[in-house]
Design a protein around this motif. Structure first.
Motif, PDB file in Angstrom:
ATOM      1  N   TYR A 125      45.182  51.078  56.872  1.00 39.27           N
ATOM      2  CA  TYR A 125      45.306  50.749  58.289  1.00 39.27           C
ATOM      3  C   TYR A 125      46.384  49.684  58.437  1.00 39.27           C
ATOM      4  O   TYR A 125      46.449  48.748  57.639  1.00 39.27           O
ATOM      5  CB  TYR A 125      43.970  50.232  58.828  1.00 39.27           C
ATOM      6  N   LEU A 126      47.223  49.852  59.433  1.00 42.99           N
ATOM      7  CA  LEU A 126      48.299  48.904  59.670  1.00 42.99           C
ATOM      8  C   LEU A 126      48.061  48.178  60.979  1.00 42.99           C
ATOM      9  O   LEU A 126      47.637  48.784  61.975  1.00 42.99           O
ATOM     10  CB  LEU A 126      49.649  49.621  59.724  1.00 42.99           C
ATOM     11  N   ARG A 127      48.332  46.867  60.979  1.00 43.01           N
ATOM     12  CA  ARG A 127      48.251  46.035  62.183  1.00 43.01           C
ATOM     13  C   ARG A 127      49.451  45.105  62.185  1.00 43.01           C
ATOM     14  O   ARG A 127      50.015  44.815  61.135  1.00 43.01           O
ATOM     15  CB  ARG A 127      47.012  45.141  62.168  1.00 43.01           C
ATOM     16  N   VAL A 128      49.812  44.599  63.337  1.00 46.92           N
ATOM     17  CA  VAL A 128      50.823  43.550  63.409  1.00 46.92           C
ATOM     18  C   VAL A 128      50.251  42.379  64.200  1.00 46.92           C
ATOM     19  O   VAL A 128      49.353  42.538  65.021  1.00 46.92           O
ATOM     20  CB  VAL A 128      52.147  44.045  64.043  1.00 46.92           C
ATOM     21  N   ARG A 129      50.755  41.190  63.874  1.00 49.36           N
ATOM     22  CA  ARG A 129      50.303  39.950  64.525  1.00 49.36           C
ATOM     23  C   ARG A 129      51.533  39.205  65.002  1.00 49.36           C
ATOM     24  O   ARG A 129      52.469  38.995  64.239  1.00 49.36           O
ATOM     25  CB  ARG A 129      49.515  39.090  63.551  1.00 49.36           C
ATOM     26  N   ASN A 130      51.534  38.805  66.269  1.00 49.50           N
ATOM     27  CA  ASN A 130      52.712  38.104  66.765  1.00 49.50           C
ATOM     28  C   ASN A 130      52.636  36.612  66.451  1.00 49.50           C
ATOM     29  O   ASN A 130      51.653  36.126  65.891  1.00 49.50           O
ATOM     30  CB  ASN A 130      52.955  38.391  68.253  1.00 49.50           C
ATOM     31  N   LEU A 131      53.678  35.884  66.804  1.00 43.87           N
ATOM     32  CA  LEU A 131      53.781  34.478  66.434  1.00 43.87           C
ATOM     33  C   LEU A 131      52.705  33.622  67.075  1.00 43.87           C
ATOM     34  O   LEU A 131      52.365  32.566  66.570  1.00 43.87           O
ATOM     35  CB  LEU A 131      55.170  33.947  66.808  1.00 43.87           C
ATOM     36  N   GLY A 132      52.162  34.071  68.194  1.00 43.26           N
ATOM     37  CA  GLY A 132      51.100  33.317  68.856  1.00 43.26           C
ATOM     38  C   GLY A 132      49.715  33.646  68.339  1.00 43.26           C
ATOM     39  O   GLY A 132      48.735  33.058  68.762  1.00 43.26           O
ATOM     40  N   GLY A 133      49.613  34.588  67.414  1.00 44.51           N
ATOM     41  CA  GLY A 133      48.330  34.907  66.803  1.00 44.51           C
ATOM     42  C   GLY A 133      47.622  36.118  67.387  1.00 44.51           C
ATOM     43  O   GLY A 133      46.521  36.442  66.968  1.00 44.51           O
ATOM     44  N   SER A 134      48.220  36.809  68.361  1.00 47.20           N
ATOM     45  CA  SER A 134      47.580  37.998  68.920  1.00 47.20           C
ATOM     46  C   SER A 134      47.799  39.198  68.009  1.00 47.20           C
ATOM     47  O   SER A 134      48.884  39.405  67.496  1.00 47.20           O
ATOM     48  CB  SER A 134      48.151  38.310  70.301  1.00 47.20           C
ATOM     49  N   TRP A 135      46.742  40.001  67.848  1.00 52.27           N
ATOM     50  CA  TRP A 135      46.772  41.161  66.956  1.00 52.27           C
ATOM     51  C   TRP A 135      46.909  42.454  67.740  1.00 52.27           C
ATOM     52  O   TRP A 135      46.352  42.607  68.819  1.00 52.27           O
ATOM     53  CB  TRP A 135      45.471  41.242  66.161  1.00 52.27           C
ATOM     54  N   SER A 136      47.603  43.405  67.139  1.00 50.76           N
ATOM     55  CA  SER A 136      47.676  44.759  67.697  1.00 50.76           C
ATOM     56  C   SER A 136      46.400  45.511  67.334  1.00 50.76           C
ATOM     57  O   SER A 136      45.573  45.040  66.562  1.00 50.76           O
ATOM     58  CB  SER A 136      48.866  45.503  67.107  1.00 50.76           C
ATOM     59  N   ASN A 137      46.310  46.731  67.854  1.00 53.55           N
ATOM     60  CA  ASN A 137      45.281  47.647  67.401  1.00 53.55           C
ATOM     61  C   ASN A 137      45.637  48.138  65.993  1.00 53.55           C
ATOM     62  O   ASN A 137      46.705  47.851  65.476  1.00 53.55           O
ATOM     63  CB  ASN A 137      45.177  48.824  68.380  1.00 53.55           C
ATOM     64  N   TYR A 138      44.728  48.875  65.366  1.00 59.32           N
ATOM     65  CA  TYR A 138      44.978  49.447  64.034  1.00 59.32           C
ATOM     66  C   TYR A 138      45.638  50.811  64.146  1.00 59.32           C
ATOM     67  O   TYR A 138      45.354  51.567  65.066  1.00 59.32           O
ATOM     68  CB  TYR A 138      43.651  49.643  63.288  1.00 59.32           C
ATOM     69  N   LYS A 139      46.503  51.112  63.181  1.00 58.87           N
ATOM     70  CA  LYS A 139      47.054  52.453  63.048  1.00 58.87           C
ATOM     71  C   LYS A 139      46.666  52.959  61.671  1.00 58.87           C
ATOM     72  O   LYS A 139      46.754  52.234  60.687  1.00 58.87           O
ATOM     73  CB  LYS A 139      48.577  52.457  63.182  1.00 58.87           C
TER      74      LYS A 139
END
Length: 159
Positions: free
Chosen positions: A139-153
């Protein structure tokens, strides 16, 4: 997460905060701010425009919100195979330079490790050399500089 610097102007004059400004002329004061990339300006409180009176004080609080990255699509260079480097492209929105992607062995909390990313644009990230030593779902996720996470792929790695 990381707190970025915010560009603000008070009645059109650039300023750096936090700070105290003394001996200001009385009258209407308007604070305008621009959020850095990857963030939105959520509020200026109590109000962006206030009136300074003789002997008075004005205080502003600037609040930012980090954009939550959203994954639209996942593409890979070939059918992912065990012990083979896989070039992954993530399409979405809200991607910013310095953002990290995470390869997870579960779509629940934990079991994720950061991987290097190449910032291509605000809608595209590249993840070189994702690898699995066993056949499974990753599963792949990304996290931005402010700490918010994307959904999983989900990416399925085969033998």
């Amino acid at each position: 997460g990381t707190v970025p610097s915010v560009s603000c102007k008070l009645n059109g004059v650039s300023l750096t905060g936090p700070g105290t400004f003394t001996n200001q002329p009385i009258g209407s004061k308007t604070l305008t701010c621009t959020a850095p990339t990857g963030f939105t300006l959520s509020s200026i409180t109590p109000s962006a425009t206030q009136t300074l009176t003789v002997g008075g004080t004005i205080s502003y609080k600037v609040s930012l919100a980090s954009l939550t990255p959203v994954l639209w699509n996942l593409t890979v260079n070939t059918q992912p195979k065990v012990n083979t480097n896989i070039n992954v492209t993530l399409f979405g929105s809200g991607f910013v330079g310095g953002m990290h992607a995470y390869v997870c062995t579960s779509s629940s909390t934990g079991s994720c490790s950061s991987t290097s990313t190449t910032f291509v644009s605000s809608t595209k990230l590249m993840l070189p050399k994702v690898r699995s030593s066993a056949a499974r779902r990753l599963y792949l996720r990304v996290r931005n500089l402010g700490g918010s996470w994307s959904n999983y792929k989900t990416m399925v790695v085969i033998k």
